[in-house]
Design an enzyme around this catalytic site. Structure first.
Site, mmCIF file in Angstrom:
data_model
loop_
_atom_site.group_PDB
_atom_site.id
_atom_site.type_symbol
_atom_site.label_atom_id
_atom_site.label_comp_id
_atom_site.label_asym_id
_atom_site.label_seq_id
_atom_site.Cartn_x
_atom_site.Cartn_y
_atom_site.Cartn_z
ATOM 1 N N GLU A 45 0.836 -1.027 -0.527
ATOM 2 C CA GLU A 45 -0.133 0.070 0.261
ATOM 3 C C GLU A 45 0.148 1.113 -0.196
ATOM 4 O O GLU A 45 1.686 1.537 1.512
ATOM 5 C CB GLU A 45 -0.790 0.317 0.971
ATOM 6 C CG GLU A 45 -1.733 -0.798 1.629
ATOM 7 C CD GLU A 45 -2.682 -0.634 2.232
ATOM 8 O OE1 GLU A 45 -3.720 -0.139 2.827
ATOM 9 O OE2 GLU A 45 -1.823 -2.391 3.663
ATOM 10 N N ARG A 271 4.825 -14.214 9.051
ATOM 11 C CA ARG A 271 5.508 -12.859 8.947
ATOM 12 C C ARG A 271 6.561 -12.958 9.842
ATOM 13 O O ARG A 271 6.970 -13.818 10.521
ATOM 14 C CB ARG A 271 4.263 -11.659 9.052
ATOM 15 C CG ARG A 271 3.825 -12.445 10.786
ATOM 16 C CD ARG A 271 2.936 -11.209 11.599
ATOM 17 N NE ARG A 271 3.571 -9.214 10.374
ATOM 18 C CZ ARG A 271 2.006 -8.380 10.851
ATOM 19 N NH1 ARG A 271 1.114 -8.269 10.576
ATOM 20 N NH2 ARG A 271 2.916 -7.467 10.764
ATOM 21 N N LYS A 281 2.348 -0.507 11.947
ATOM 22 C CA LYS A 281 2.768 0.562 11.221
ATOM 23 C C LYS A 281 2.112 2.092 11.696
ATOM 24 O O LYS A 281 2.655 3.096 12.187
ATOM 25 C CB LYS A 281 1.729 1.093 9.339
ATOM 26 C CG LYS A 281 2.037 2.386 9.031
ATOM 27 C CD LYS A 281 0.758 1.776 7.495
ATOM 28 C CE LYS A 281 1.531 0.943 6.319
ATOM 29 N NZ LYS A 281 1.434 0.724 5.118
#
Length: 568
Positions: A45, A271, A281
């Site tokens: 993104e 992950r 984030k």
């Protein structure tokens, strides 16, 4: 081919035959003829900077594509114009290239497919598989139910297809304000998977898009755009982290209910969870906005920009990704594994220089006053082609304050009163006197040297146990050196429900002024990696100037005396 691309190509060739469950799936698909080639994608993104966790996904997606002779698309998931900026797009492309990967042409964007995605949404409405809902976001959440309770149908769920189609077209035309209506898939409000309880496919956002401008005021959700973009691009293996596992049934439902040109499949892997590190984030944004760090490229940050400024070589990050592997279950990785990868890489490629971070002056009383000489120093013992350099030597020198003890304990082999040590590339010296200030602090050492030991060896064969680095006082370059530690003090910051920032390490940065460097470091280019002998690996920071350089410590060397002290 660039040097970085050549390196990654060589790594890919060396990795043929490597096994993990993702590669096993790909091999099986190719061998069974289910796929004739491999196409993957990395879909960031464009609303922030990439971090070390993204690096694992980048290395996997680009790595397997190259290993199996395929390609990996860089595709920006630009479906939320409110948070997206061109700055992030450019930064992400720069970071992926820096890691050593190339996407073989222009980057792709979900916005490339907005018209096609819209057309398929109309088809879902016409087939009775989607409807326009007038419930607010809060009401949709309330109707969705919980993990233990089924959801409730929206009162608009049975809205006629023709009415929904008309409303959807009016949504596109801009007839309604933000949040007034959404398009939802019509799947199963009683499903045990909440993602299948009539998920939102489109929402109204009157916001200009970085690429499409004001052409659209409705935007697809990630869940809707993801699988269909994969299908348009012919992606064969859509590799995601484990948090998307529960989204896979929706991914499959959408692809199976639309006339897509190909049938991609999604697979999930664990992950990266790095100890003493936060990769959220939201938390990284807080650190920047609250001034806890100096920006997204602060060398304490786990962002790729921060790691690059700190001096981590991309080859070491690729090696780290290879060593941690690809698994289905989450695990916690210790940062010392990353440190080891960095040391191994820099040991091979970084030239050696001498620097004194906490200087203590040494005067060699039997060295001729006003004279100096140049000594030969090896640039990199791991790389003979790196050659050598000249290092100035004179009567006054600086050594590390930690390399002297007035009353040394056992196993301390560095300088002490009456003890002889070797000065790297230079001579044997013996401490003959200690000069102190009024407070009793050692401020200077007086020494004698043996001229016959030039180069560091004694003709009579006598041995010394300690070898010290040093810098000529007359030629020393003043510098600032920044030492970095982990940004958090807890292995899992925020564990147990406490605020993450209760574990924030306010001492993660130590700035040393008045450090003394050998003059060869005056010309160090920004980002150039060097080993400060006996201290660690460092790189030149953009804050520095030729007259007053600034260096960041990338990673420390192992310190034998520190180990002895710790054991004691």
């Amino acid at each position: 081919m660039s040097d970085a691309a050549s390196e990654t190509s060589s790594e890919a060739s060396a990795e043929e035959g490597r096994r993990d469950f993702i590669r096993d799936i790909i091999r099986a698909d190719l061998e069974a003829g289910r796929e004739s080639g491999v196409i993957t994608r990395f879909p960031p993104e464009p609303n922030g900077y990439l971090h070390i966790g993204h690096a694992k996904s980048i290395c996997l997606n680009f790595g397997v594509a190259e290993e199996f002779g395929g390609r990996c698309n860089l595709r920006f998931d630009d479906t939320n114009p409110v948070k997206e900026e061109q700055e992030y797009i450019e930064a992400i492309e720069e970071d992926v290239r820096w890691l050593g990967f190339d996407w073989g042409g222009r980057a792709l964007h979900a916005s490339d497919y907005f018209e096609q995605l819209y057309g398929w949404a109309e088809q879902l409405i016409e087939a009775g598989k989607a409807y326009v809902d007038d419930l607010s976001a809060e009401e949709i959440r309330a109707h969705r139910g919980s993990l233990t309770e089924p959801g409730r149908d929206s009162p608009y769920r049975e809205r006629p297809a023709a009415e929904s189609l008309d409303l959807f077209r009016r949504m596109r035309a801009g007839d309604f304000p933000d949040g007034a209506r959404v398009l939802r898939a019509k799947i199963d409000m009683a499903s045990g998977n909440i993602n299948l309880r009539d998920p939102v496919l489109y929402r109204i956002l009157h916001a200009a898009h970085p690429r499409t401008g004001s052409a659209w005021c409705i935007y697809p959700t990630y869940d809707y755009a993801h699988g269909q973009s994969d299908a348009i691009e012919g992606v064969t293996h859509s590799l995601c982290t484990l948090e998307f596992e529960d989204h896979r049934p929706l991914y499959d439902w959408l692809v199976d209910n639309l006339p897509t040109p190909s049938r991609p499949h999604q697979y999930e892997f664990a992950r990266l969870n790095l100890a003493y590190t936060v990769l959220s984030k939201r938390m990284l944004i807080r650190m920047v906005e609250e001034g806890r760090v100096r920006g997204w490229d602060d060398p304490r940050m786990p962002t790729l920009r921060g790691l690059r400024r700190r001096g981590l070589p991309p080859a070491a990050i690729r090696d780290f990704a290879k060593r941690i592997g690809v698994a289905k279950a989450d695990n916690l990785v210790e940062p010392n594994l990353l440190d080891a990868c960095v040391r191994e890489q820099l040991n091979r490629e970084a030239e050696r220089r001498m620097a004194v971070l906490k200087p203590l002056k040494v005067v060699i009383e039997n060295y001729p006053e006003g004279e100096s000489e140049e000594l030969e120093a090896i640039n990199n013992p791991e790389d003979p082609a790196a050659g050598s350099r000249k290092v100035p030597f004179g009567r006054a020198l600086y050594i590390e304050r930690d390399d002297f003890m007035e009353d040394p304990p056992k196993k301390f082999f560095r300088l002490a009163p009456g003890r002889e040590v070797r000065l790297r590339y230079a001579y044997f010296v013996t401490c003959t006197d200690v000069v102190k200030d009024a407070e009793g602090e050692v401020v200077e050492l007086r020494c004698s040297y043996d001229p016959a030991t030039r180069g560091g060896d004694a003709p009579d064969g006598r041995k010394v146990k300690g070898t010290l680095h040093w810098v000529s006082a007359a030629h020393a370059l003043d510098a600032e050196v920044r030492l970095y530690e982990q940004l958090f003090t807890a292995e899992q910051p925020g564990a147990g429900g406490r605020d993450v920032f209760e574990d924030f390490n306010d001492k993660a940065l130590q700035t040393l002024e008045g450090c003394k460097l050998e003059p060869a470091l005056a010309g160090a280019a920004v980002g150039q990696a060097v080993q400060f002998e006996r201290l660690g690996y460092f790189c030149a920071d953009p804050d520095g100037t030729p007259e007053r350089p600034v260096f960041n410590r990338t990673v420390a060397l192992r310190d034998s005396w520190a180990k002895v002290r710790k054991k004691g």
